[in-house]
Design a protein around this motif. Structure first.
Motif, PDB file in Angstrom:
ATOM      1  N   ALA A  18      14.604 -40.117 -79.221  1.00  0.00           N
ATOM      2  CA  ALA A  18      15.217 -38.944 -78.360  1.00  0.00           C
ATOM      3  C   ALA A  18      14.936 -39.006 -77.004  1.00  0.00           C
ATOM      4  CB  ALA A  18      14.819 -37.451 -79.058  1.00  0.00           C
ATOM      5  N   CYS A  19      13.913 -39.916 -76.641  1.00  0.00           N
ATOM      6  CA  CYS A  19      13.847 -40.121 -75.110  1.00  0.00           C
ATOM      7  C   CYS A  19      14.639 -40.891 -74.387  1.00  0.00           C
ATOM      8  CB  CYS A  19      12.291 -40.578 -74.990  1.00  0.00           C
ATOM      9  SG  CYS A  19      11.099 -39.479 -75.097  1.00  0.00           S
ATOM     10  N   ALA A  20      15.575 -41.563 -75.271  1.00  0.00           N
ATOM     11  CA  ALA A  20      16.529 -42.355 -74.669  1.00  0.00           C
ATOM     12  C   ALA A  20      17.880 -41.713 -74.312  1.00  0.00           C
ATOM     13  CB  ALA A  20      17.080 -43.537 -75.621  1.00  0.00           C
ATOM     14  N   CYS A  21      17.719 -40.865 -73.103  1.00  0.00           N
ATOM     15  CA  CYS A  21      18.672 -39.958 -72.781  1.00  0.00           C
ATOM     16  C   CYS A  21      18.937 -40.003 -71.370  1.00  0.00           C
ATOM     17  CB  CYS A  21      18.175 -38.347 -73.262  1.00  0.00           C
ATOM     18  SG  CYS A  21      16.648 -37.885 -72.667  1.00  0.00           S
ATOM     19  N   ALA A  22      19.962 -39.368 -71.055  1.00  0.00           N
ATOM     20  CA  ALA A  22      20.424 -39.168 -69.625  1.00  0.00           C
ATOM     21  C   ALA A  22      19.745 -37.989 -68.936  1.00  0.00           C
ATOM     22  CB  ALA A  22      21.877 -39.207 -69.205  1.00  0.00           C
ATOM     23  N   VAL A  23      19.562 -36.901 -69.626  1.00  0.00           N
ATOM     24  CA  VAL A  23      18.782 -35.758 -69.224  1.00  0.00           C
ATOM     25  C   VAL A  23      17.996 -35.285 -70.246  1.00  0.00           C
ATOM     26  CG1 VAL A  23      19.425 -33.335 -68.520  1.00  0.00           C
ATOM     27  CG2 VAL A  23      21.068 -34.810 -67.993  1.00  0.00           C
ATOM     28  N   MET A  24      16.965 -34.961 -69.995  1.00  0.00           N
ATOM     29  CA  MET A  24      15.949 -34.247 -70.752  1.00  0.00           C
ATOM     30  C   MET A  24      15.594 -32.869 -70.077  1.00  0.00           C
ATOM     31  SD  MET A  24      12.042 -35.115 -72.074  1.00  0.00           S
ATOM     32  CE  MET A  24      12.328 -35.865 -73.649  1.00  0.00           C
ATOM     33  N   LEU A  25      16.006 -31.787 -70.936  1.00  0.00           N
ATOM     34  CA  LEU A  25      15.623 -30.428 -70.539  1.00  0.00           C
ATOM     35  C   LEU A  25      14.247 -30.041 -71.263  1.00  0.00           C
ATOM     36  CD1 LEU A  25      19.001 -28.965 -71.813  1.00  0.00           C
ATOM     37  CD2 LEU A  25      18.509 -29.394 -69.457  1.00  0.00           C
ATOM     38  N   VAL A  74      17.030 -37.884 -66.191  1.00  0.00           N
ATOM     39  CA  VAL A  74      16.607 -36.796 -65.279  1.00  0.00           C
ATOM     40  C   VAL A  74      15.989 -35.810 -65.953  1.00  0.00           C
ATOM     41  CG1 VAL A  74      17.607 -35.158 -63.715  1.00  0.00           C
ATOM     42  CG2 VAL A  74      18.572 -37.506 -63.681  1.00  0.00           C
ATOM     43  N   ILE A  75      14.911 -35.510 -65.400  1.00  0.00           N
ATOM     44  CA  ILE A  75      13.933 -34.446 -66.125  1.00  0.00           C
ATOM     45  C   ILE A  75      14.319 -33.160 -65.434  1.00  0.00           C
ATOM     46  CG2 ILE A  75      11.507 -33.655 -66.610  1.00  0.00           C
ATOM     47  CD1 ILE A  75      12.334 -36.476 -67.818  1.00  0.00           C
ATOM     48  N   VAL A  76      14.676 -32.120 -66.354  1.00  0.00           N
ATOM     49  CA  VAL A  76      15.205 -30.779 -65.967  1.00  0.00           C
ATOM     50  C   VAL A  76      14.337 -29.951 -66.408  1.00  0.00           C
ATOM     51  CG1 VAL A  76      17.132 -28.928 -65.690  1.00  0.00           C
ATOM     52  CG2 VAL A  76      17.567 -31.273 -65.419  1.00  0.00           C
ATOM     53  N   ASN A 100      11.523 -23.199 -66.690  1.00  0.00           N
ATOM     54  CA  ASN A 100      10.341 -22.407 -66.857  1.00  0.00           C
ATOM     55  C   ASN A 100      10.109 -21.600 -65.668  1.00  0.00           C
ATOM     56  OD1 ASN A 100       7.522 -21.777 -67.017  1.00  0.00           O
ATOM     57  ND2 ASN A 100       7.242 -23.503 -68.447  1.00  0.00           N
ATOM     58  N   PRO A 101       9.796 -20.252 -65.796  1.00  0.00           N
ATOM     59  CA  PRO A 101       9.445 -19.325 -64.666  1.00  0.00           C
ATOM     60  C   PRO A 101       8.509 -19.984 -63.926  1.00  0.00           C
ATOM     61  CG  PRO A 101       9.649 -18.297 -66.558  1.00  0.00           C
ATOM     62  CD  PRO A 101       9.642 -19.551 -67.086  1.00  0.00           C
ATOM     63  N   GLU A 102       7.516 -20.782 -64.399  1.00  0.00           N
ATOM     64  CA  GLU A 102       6.029 -21.438 -63.884  1.00  0.00           C
ATOM     65  C   GLU A 102       6.328 -22.742 -63.529  1.00  0.00           C
ATOM     66  OE1 GLU A 102       3.809 -19.200 -63.020  1.00  0.00           O
ATOM     67  OE2 GLU A 102       4.362 -17.440 -64.241  1.00  0.00           O
ATOM     68  N   PHE A 103       5.430 -23.221 -62.491  1.00  0.00           N
ATOM     69  CA  PHE A 103       5.524 -24.593 -62.364  1.00  0.00           C
ATOM     70  C   PHE A 103       4.776 -25.411 -63.249  1.00  0.00           C
ATOM     71  CE2 PHE A 103       7.408 -23.250 -58.468  1.00  0.00           C
ATOM     72  CZ  PHE A 103       8.015 -24.529 -57.714  1.00  0.00           C
ATOM     73  N   THR A 104       4.813 -26.604 -63.742  1.00  0.00           N
ATOM     74  CA  THR A 104       3.845 -27.339 -64.709  1.00  0.00           C
ATOM     75  C   THR A 104       3.705 -28.675 -64.198  1.00  0.00           C
ATOM     76  OG1 THR A 104       5.693 -28.120 -66.085  1.00  0.00           O
ATOM     77  CG2 THR A 104       5.062 -25.835 -66.555  1.00  0.00           C
ATOM     78  N   PRO A 105       2.840 -29.454 -64.813  1.00  0.00           N
ATOM     79  CA  PRO A 105       2.701 -30.740 -64.579  1.00  0.00           C
ATOM     80  C   PRO A 105       3.805 -31.553 -65.174  1.00  0.00           C
ATOM     81  CG  PRO A 105       0.882 -29.851 -65.892  1.00  0.00           C
ATOM     82  CD  PRO A 105       1.858 -28.956 -65.867  1.00  0.00           C
ATOM     83  N   ALA A 106       4.809 -31.176 -65.748  1.00  0.00           N
ATOM     84  CA  ALA A 106       5.786 -32.008 -66.294  1.00  0.00           C
ATOM     85  C   ALA A 106       6.612 -32.836 -65.227  1.00  0.00           C
ATOM     86  CB  ALA A 106       7.110 -31.207 -66.790  1.00  0.00           C
ATOM     87  N   GLY A 107       6.508 -32.730 -64.044  1.00  0.00           N
ATOM     88  CA  GLY A 107       7.122 -33.576 -62.996  1.00  0.00           C
ATOM     89  C   GLY A 107       8.332 -33.731 -62.888  1.00  0.00           C
ATOM     90  N   ALA A 108       9.163 -32.388 -62.936  1.00  0.00           N
ATOM     91  CA  ALA A 108      10.558 -32.419 -63.014  1.00  0.00           C
ATOM     92  C   ALA A 108      11.244 -32.808 -61.864  1.00  0.00           C
ATOM     93  CB  ALA A 108      10.940 -30.941 -63.320  1.00  0.00           C
ATOM     94  N   ASP A 109      12.563 -33.414 -62.054  1.00  0.00           N
ATOM     95  CA  ASP A 109      13.261 -33.724 -60.909  1.00  0.00           C
ATOM     96  C   ASP A 109      13.951 -32.566 -60.407  1.00  0.00           C
ATOM     97  OD1 ASP A 109      12.943 -36.632 -60.955  1.00  0.00           O
ATOM     98  OD2 ASP A 109      13.723 -36.403 -62.909  1.00  0.00           O
ATOM     99  N   ILE A 110      14.431 -31.626 -61.428  1.00  0.00           N
ATOM    100  CA  ILE A 110      15.089 -30.406 -61.004  1.00  0.00           C
ATOM    101  C   ILE A 110      14.460 -29.289 -61.898  1.00  0.00           C
ATOM    102  CG2 ILE A 110      17.315 -28.972 -60.739  1.00  0.00           C
ATOM    103  CD1 ILE A 110      18.663 -31.793 -61.335  1.00  0.00           C
ATOM    104  N   GLY A 111      14.046 -28.328 -61.000  1.00  0.00           N
ATOM    105  CA  GLY A 111      13.369 -26.999 -61.656  1.00  0.00           C
ATOM    106  C   GLY A 111      14.528 -25.903 -61.814  1.00  0.00           C
TER     107      GLY A 111
END
Ligand code: OAD
Length: 246
Positions: free
Chosen positions: A182-189, A213-215, A218-229
């Protein structure tokens, strides 16, 4: 809802263009349903020690105590309903080819909302399995409350344990393989997870390395390293997105 519009519009654009989208969810998705999260204010790990309740060692030491805790959680979850976040993800999983959900949640609310293409990385609180691994297949048991004495294996009569993954245990290889695919995707929410428990937290890096692209929602910041939050509760953000992308 008021999600910062620049990010919101960017997420809409990405979602509309993407043929493969994966949602990686955690306890925050069920927060609006009344299921406690693990960390943060009101989190289970503020009140209970994971080492005492969610490890094989804890179960070996005191199965009755561990079952008491799971029995309490099962009763609590049974009284909860899927919220708008579960509903939107379920609708997308049914209506959008290439949409899948990978969850760390054991509460079964994604399933109750009708989600398809679902991978449960940490098992299900509604499944039981033989503690001594006698070979019996895990079985579903939705009774609440269970008998106060620890349940027994239906095949060998030995102790049964909750069908969840505990700290120090490996994930089911087929679930891990499905999550990897499932990690082979264009967008991961990445929705409602603190992104600190591995291997689940590592899925964002795998997806990113394959061009996703990692979206993060979450109301809080996390270490996910998102491209868009989108810094908003999942039930509001997903509702707003669903109204625009259909
Ligand atoms: P956590 O409790 O660690 O994190 C919950 C996240 O949800 C936090 O980042 C919150 O900011 C966020 N959150 C809270 N309310 C929200 C809302 N309405 N909308 C969106 N986000 C919200 O839960 P997980 O990351 O799922 O493992 O925890 C991961 C694993 O650690 C769990 O599966 C469990 C736990 O110990 C095992 O039991 C093996």
């Amino acid at each position: 809802m008021s999600v910062p519009s620049k990010e919101f519009d960017e997420v809409l654009r990405r979602l509309s263009a993407a043929s493969r989208v994966t949602a990686l969810t955690g306890a925050g998705v069920s927060a609006a349903s009344g299921v406690p999260t693990f960390r943060g204010a009101g989190g289970l790990w503020r009140e209970f020690r994971a080492e005492d309740l969610a490890t094989p060692r804890a179960f070996a030491r005191d199965p009755a105590l561990v079952w008491e805790w799971y029995n309490w959680r099962r009763g609590l979850i049974a009284a909860c309903q899927p919220n708008r976040a579960h509903e939107v993800l379920a609708a997308w999983s049914r209506e959008r080819p290439g949409f899948s959900v990978v969850t760390q949640n054991v509460d079964g609310l994604h399933e109750r909302a009708g989600t398809v293409n679902l991978t449960r990385l940490h098992g299900s609180i509604w499944m039981l399995q033989c503690w001594s691994e006698c070979g019996a297949a895990p079985w579903e048991d939705r009774r609440t409350p269970l008998d106060p004495r620890p349940p027994r294996c239906r095949a060998c009569g030995g102790l049964a344990r909750p069908g969840v993954v505990w700290f120090g245990e490996n994930l089911n290889p087929s679930d891990l393989a499905a999550a990897d695919a499932a990690c082979a995707c264009a967008v991961m929410l990445v929705i409602g997870t603190s992104s600190i428990v591995y291997p689940a937290a590592g899925l964002t890096d795998i997806a990113r390395s394959r061009g996703a692209v990692i979206v993060e929602i979450n109301p809080e910041f996390t270490p996910a390293g998102a491209d868009i939050g989108l810094r908003a509760p999942a039930e509001l953000a997903l509702d707003a997105l669903a109204r625009r992308v259909g």
